[in-house]
Design a protein around this motif. Structure first.
Motif, PDB file in Angstrom:
ATOM      1  N   SER A 106      -7.249   2.173   1.150  1.00 52.10           N
ATOM      2  CA  SER A 106      -6.585   2.860   0.044  1.00 52.10           C
ATOM      3  C   SER A 106      -6.570   1.983  -1.210  1.00 52.10           C
ATOM      4  O   SER A 106      -6.452   0.759  -1.131  1.00 52.10           O
TER       5      SER A 106
ATOM      6  N   CYS B 153       0.843  -1.187   0.000  1.00 56.49           N
ATOM      7  CA  CYS B 153       0.000   0.000   0.000  1.00 56.49           C
ATOM      8  C   CYS B 153       0.887   1.249   0.000  1.00 56.49           C
ATOM      9  O   CYS B 153       1.788   1.378   0.824  1.00 56.49           O
TER      10      CYS B 153
ATOM     11  N   CYS C 208      -6.617  -0.913   4.701  1.00 56.54           N
ATOM     12  CA  CYS C 208      -6.893   0.429   5.229  1.00 56.54           C
ATOM     13  C   CYS C 208      -7.884   1.196   4.357  1.00 56.54           C
ATOM     14  O   CYS C 208      -8.338   2.280   4.722  1.00 56.54           O
TER      15      CYS C 208
ATOM     16  N   CYS D 208      -0.214   3.400   3.475  1.00 54.59           N
ATOM     17  CA  CYS D 208       0.160   3.008   4.840  1.00 54.59           C
ATOM     18  C   CYS D 208       1.341   2.030   4.881  1.00 54.59           C
ATOM     19  O   CYS D 208       1.846   1.703   5.944  1.00 54.59           O
TER      20      CYS D 208
ATOM     21  N   CYS E  33      -6.190  -1.902  -0.256  1.00 54.37           N
ATOM     22  CA  CYS E  33      -5.504  -2.229   0.995  1.00 54.37           C
ATOM     23  C   CYS E  33      -6.552  -2.391   2.098  1.00 54.37           C
ATOM     24  O   CYS E  33      -7.627  -1.791   2.027  1.00 54.37           O
TER      25      CYS E  33
END
Ligand SMILES: [Zn+2]
Length: 109
Positions: A90, A70, A88, A73, A86
């Motif tokens: 993203s 990613c 997260c 992150c 990702c």
């Protein structure tokens, strides 16, 4: 069918490396996202190797998984789909593996 031109490349590399020896086995690593169909590759391999040092060689195909990092992150994770986000959230992903096609190993008699 792009497998045919791919196979021609593979067989010409293999034949060159073999330096006249008979090739009995070829192992390929194919990335999950390389869009190469193993069945089609096997089919083309049988055709293309006819009359070459690799005729009758066993073709082994190893599918390598997709992995990415990613860009947001820094998490490394495995990709099930080409454009997986990702964990997260993203979607700014740097793909590391999954689209390669390598001749991993060849065995000569
Ligand atoms: Zn992330």
């Amino acid at each position: 069918m792009h497998e045919l031109s791919l196979t021609r490349n593979i067989v010409s590399i293999v034949s060159e490396k073999a330096q006249g020896a008979k090739v009995t086995q070829v192992t390929l690593e194919i990335g999950k996202f390389s869009a190469v169909l193993p069945d089609a590759l096997q089919f083309c391999f049988d055709i293309v190797t006819k009359g070459t040092v690799a005729e009758g060689a066993e073709l082994e195909i190893i599918e390598t998984p997709g992995t990415g990092v990613c860009a947001t992150c820094g998490t490394k994770f495995s990709l099930q789909q080409m454009f997986d986000p990702c964990p997260c959230g993203s979607t700014d992903i740097i793909r590391r593996t999954g689209s390669e096609l390598n001749i991993k190993q060849m065995v000569t008699a």
